[in-house]
Design a protein around this motif. Sequence first.
Motif, PDB file in Angstrom:
ATOM      1  N   GLY A   1      -5.149   8.822  14.890  1.00  0.00           N
ATOM      2  CA  GLY A   1      -4.053   8.252  15.666  1.00  0.00           C
ATOM      3  C   GLY A   1      -2.726   8.242  14.936  1.00  0.00           C
ATOM      4  N   GLU A   2      -2.773   8.197  13.612  1.00  0.00           N
ATOM      5  CA  GLU A   2      -1.527   8.156  12.847  1.00  0.00           C
ATOM      6  C   GLU A   2      -0.973   9.547  12.537  1.00  0.00           C
ATOM      7  OE1 GLU A   2      -4.852   8.152   9.794  1.00  0.00           O
ATOM      8  OE2 GLU A   2      -4.502   7.102  11.652  1.00  0.00           O
ATOM      9  N   ALA A   3      -1.653  10.600  12.971  1.00  0.00           N
ATOM     10  CA  ALA A   3      -1.183  11.972  12.711  1.00  0.00           C
ATOM     11  C   ALA A   3       0.182  12.179  13.345  1.00  0.00           C
ATOM     12  CB  ALA A   3      -2.188  12.986  13.235  1.00  0.00           C
ATOM     13  N   ARG A   4       1.091  12.766  12.576  1.00  0.00           N
ATOM     14  CA  ARG A   4       2.450  13.025  13.053  1.00  0.00           C
ATOM     15  C   ARG A   4       2.665  14.481  13.422  1.00  0.00           C
ATOM     16  NH1 ARG A   4       5.225  10.537   7.898  1.00  0.00           N
ATOM     17  NH2 ARG A   4       4.202   8.520   7.956  1.00  0.00           N
ATOM     18  N   GLY A   5       1.850  15.353  12.802  1.00  0.00           N
ATOM     19  CA  GLY A   5       2.104  16.769  13.020  1.00  0.00           C
ATOM     20  C   GLY A   5       0.875  17.629  12.872  1.00  0.00           C
ATOM     21  N   LEU A   6       1.045  18.885  13.279  1.00  0.00           N
ATOM     22  CA  LEU A   6       0.014  19.906  13.141  1.00  0.00           C
ATOM     23  C   LEU A   6       0.610  21.054  12.347  1.00  0.00           C
ATOM     24  CD1 LEU A   6      -1.053  20.175  16.901  1.00  0.00           C
ATOM     25  CD2 LEU A   6      -2.204  18.856  15.132  1.00  0.00           C
ATOM     26  N   VAL A   7      -0.188  21.636  11.468  1.00  0.00           N
ATOM     27  CA  VAL A   7       0.235  22.841  10.778  1.00  0.00           C
ATOM     28  C   VAL A   7      -0.815  23.901  11.035  1.00  0.00           C
ATOM     29  CG1 VAL A   7       0.622  23.942   8.537  1.00  0.00           C
ATOM     30  CG2 VAL A   7       1.599  21.697   8.999  1.00  0.00           C
ATOM     31  N   LEU A   8      -0.370  25.005  11.593  1.00  0.00           N
ATOM     32  CA  LEU A   8      -1.235  26.152  11.838  1.00  0.00           C
ATOM     33  C   LEU A   8      -0.930  27.165  10.738  1.00  0.00           C
ATOM     34  CD1 LEU A   8      -0.508  26.324  15.666  1.00  0.00           C
ATOM     35  CD2 LEU A   8      -2.319  25.058  14.499  1.00  0.00           C
TER      36      LEU A   8
ATOM     37  N   GLU B   1      -3.961  13.142   4.520  1.00  0.00           N
ATOM     38  CA  GLU B   1      -3.636  11.729   4.741  1.00  0.00           C
ATOM     39  C   GLU B   1      -2.251  11.361   4.236  1.00  0.00           C
ATOM     40  OE1 GLU B   1      -6.656   8.899   3.683  1.00  0.00           O
ATOM     41  OE2 GLU B   1      -8.247  10.292   4.254  1.00  0.00           O
ATOM     42  N   LYS B   2      -1.831  11.977   3.132  1.00  0.00           N
ATOM     43  CA  LYS B   2      -0.522  11.653   2.562  1.00  0.00           C
ATOM     44  C   LYS B   2       0.607  12.050   3.521  1.00  0.00           C
ATOM     45  CE  LYS B   2       2.461  12.568  -1.367  1.00  0.00           C
ATOM     46  NZ  LYS B   2       2.703  13.416  -2.527  1.00  0.00           N
ATOM     47  N   GLN B   3       0.534  13.272   4.050  1.00  0.00           N
ATOM     48  CA  GLN B   3       1.584  13.757   4.956  1.00  0.00           C
ATOM     49  C   GLN B   3       1.337  13.360   6.412  1.00  0.00           C
ATOM     50  OE1 GLN B   3       4.346  15.096   4.083  1.00  0.00           O
ATOM     51  NE2 GLN B   3       4.008  16.036   2.106  1.00  0.00           N
ATOM     52  N   LYS B   4       0.108  12.920   6.704  1.00  0.00           N
ATOM     53  CA  LYS B   4      -0.296  12.573   8.069  1.00  0.00           C
ATOM     54  C   LYS B   4      -0.189  13.788   9.003  1.00  0.00           C
ATOM     55  CE  LYS B   4       0.491   7.651   7.636  1.00  0.00           C
ATOM     56  NZ  LYS B   4      -0.620   7.533   6.764  1.00  0.00           N
ATOM     57  N   VAL B   5      -0.755  14.894   8.509  1.00  0.00           N
ATOM     58  CA  VAL B   5      -0.686  16.165   9.219  1.00  0.00           C
ATOM     59  C   VAL B   5      -2.080  16.791   9.287  1.00  0.00           C
ATOM     60  CG1 VAL B   5       0.241  18.516   9.124  1.00  0.00           C
ATOM     61  CG2 VAL B   5       1.700  16.598   8.527  1.00  0.00           C
ATOM     62  N   VAL B   6      -2.436  17.308  10.452  1.00  0.00           N
ATOM     63  CA  VAL B   6      -3.675  18.061  10.613  1.00  0.00           C
ATOM     64  C   VAL B   6      -3.359  19.520  10.316  1.00  0.00           C
ATOM     65  CG1 VAL B   6      -5.458  18.801  12.245  1.00  0.00           C
ATOM     66  CG2 VAL B   6      -4.575  16.454  12.321  1.00  0.00           C
ATOM     67  N   ILE B   7      -4.148  20.112   9.426  1.00  0.00           N
ATOM     68  CA  ILE B   7      -3.935  21.500   9.027  1.00  0.00           C
ATOM     69  C   ILE B   7      -5.075  22.354   9.568  1.00  0.00           C
ATOM     70  CG2 ILE B   7      -3.654  23.093   7.085  1.00  0.00           C
ATOM     71  CD1 ILE B   7      -3.043  20.464   5.419  1.00  0.00           C
ATOM     72  N   GLU B   8      -4.720  23.361  10.314  1.00  0.00           N
ATOM     73  CA  GLU B   8      -5.701  24.313  10.821  1.00  0.00           C
ATOM     74  C   GLU B   8      -5.413  25.646  10.127  1.00  0.00           C
ATOM     75  OE1 GLU B   8      -7.792  25.184  15.035  1.00  0.00           O
ATOM     76  OE2 GLU B   8      -5.625  24.965  15.086  1.00  0.00           O
ATOM     77  N   LYS B   9      -6.333  26.045   9.240  1.00  0.00           N
ATOM     78  CA  LYS B   9      -6.156  27.281   8.474  1.00  0.00           C
ATOM     79  C   LYS B   9      -6.961  28.407   9.099  1.00  0.00           C
ATOM     80  CE  LYS B   9      -5.057  25.580   3.937  1.00  0.00           C
ATOM     81  NZ  LYS B   9      -5.050  25.989   2.556  1.00  0.00           N
ATOM     82  N   TYR B  10      -6.273  29.487   9.406  1.00  0.00           N
ATOM     83  CA  TYR B  10      -6.909  30.671   9.957  1.00  0.00           C
ATOM     84  C   TYR B  10      -7.083  31.717   8.858  1.00  0.00           C
ATOM     85  CZ  TYR B  10      -5.695  28.825  14.559  1.00  0.00           C
ATOM     86  OH  TYR B  10      -5.592  28.041  15.680  1.00  0.00           O
TER      87      TYR B  10
END
Length: 124
Positions: A44-51, A11-20
């Motif tokens: 809706g407020e997500a700015r980025g994705l981190v894989l 929530e702080k960074q507004k990033v969805v993290i997908e950990k493999y």
Amino acid sequence: MDIKYSIHYDEKQKVVIEKYRDKVSLNDVISSWEKMIKSDSLPGEARGLVLDCGNAHLDFPASEHQKIVEYYRKNIEFFGKYKIGFVANTPHNIVIVMLVAQADSRYYLRPFTSLKAALEWAGC
């Protein structure tokens, strides 16, 4: 197929993290994205994705990067609206990410060696 990834929203960074984890096939990667896109569950407020593949190995040849590029292009409405950071810890994983990143300028994909750096970039 056993679950080789988990999804978390920072929530702080507004990033969805997908950990493999473990060995990850091309099908594993695309299947996880399919679920993410179809579920429409990203805030809706997500700015980025981190894989995050810091604890994973992309278990397919770098020459198959084109399949990822094709998938991104097919779903450009989704991928084009996020900055996508990719955490890679092996030369093989980094090469795949760099090839995908350079293939199309309509999505913003960048490799990183640390989760912290990827979060900062994808969240700004």
